[in-house]
Design an enzyme around this catalytic site. Structure first.
Site: not given
Length: 251
Positions: A73, A215
């Protein structure tokens, strides 16, 4: 369960990560739970499930390997990052409920600003409808391949039920095409104590998200409150998220 809320301001990621580890290692049964709220300079963080191929073009943004769950992320200015440092044994609930409570706090924070947040089974974090982030339209799980190739539930937007003005919906070949991710979640639990946490996008430069598969999902759109038409300061969002987390993480 008392919780101290600490507003750290803008702090570098790596020393904050190290401080969380030290806090968790050194805490005792008498250590108060704490919620750290901060903002980071640009940085990519990899979770334990992270794969290097999901970091497409980091450029001059550092990549930090961490011990949290999940994959890659991005953190950067304009994002509220909250790190709950909780003793789950004292709190009286388990990890699955802990994650649910964090997500609920984010959903309630978004609701405070008029936005409807959604959970997606198998894809932790909170999502909004790109076509109408203020709509309460439901999402229906539909089996789709996960980033690792296993089956998982991902969302399909439901039209109205029969009698509500529409028919049924079917599987979507791109189950995230109508959704944008507005909050990412990744945690670590050590000796029943938590660290890492959740990041809510408020008013960011979103370009760095295009340099990764957020992700682990290629092409997953990332949004912030500003992008969907909500004008709110970082501090306003931080205050509301802090209050909601403090409330929803209580026993």
């Amino acid at each position: 369960m008392n919780m101290e809320i600490r507003h750290l301001g803008r702090v570098d990621y790596l020393p904050t990560y190290e401080a969380m580890q030290a806090f968790t290692l050194e805490r005792t049964a008498a250590t108060p739970n704490s919620l750290w709220i901060c903002e980071h300079p640009p940085v990519y963080t990899q979770g334990l499930a992270g794969k290097i191929e999901h970091v497409l073009n980091p450029g001059d943004i550092p990549v930090v390997q961490t011990n949290r769950g999940g994959q890659v992320t991005y953190h950067g200015p304009g994002q509220v990052v909250a790190y709950p440092l909780i003793d789950l044994k004292q709190a009286g609930y388990y990890v699955k409920e802990y994650v649910y409570r964090i997500e609920e706090a984010v959903i309630r924070t978004l609701s405070h600003f008029g936005v409807t947040g959604h959970r997606v089974p198998g894809a932790p974090g909170i999502y909004v409808r790109l076509d109408d982030p203020f709509s309460h339209a439901r999402l229906r799980p539909s089996p789709q391949p996960s980033p690792k190739g296993r089956g998982s539930s991902t969302p399909v937007l439901l039209p109205p039920l029969p009698g509500e003005g529409g028919g049924g919906g079917g599987p979507d070949p791109d189950p995230f095409h109508s959704l944008g991710k507005i909050a990412a979640l990744g945690i670590k639990v050590s000796r029943h104590c938590t660290y890492h946490g959740v990041a809510l996008n408020v008013a960011m430069d979103l370009e760095p998200f295009s340099r990764i598969n957020p992700c682990g999902y290629a092409g997953l759109k990332t949004v912030d409150l500003r992008t969907i038409g909500v004008s709110v300061t970082w501090q306003e969002a931080a205050d509301v998220l802090g209050q909601k987390l403090s409330s929803y993480l209580a026993p």
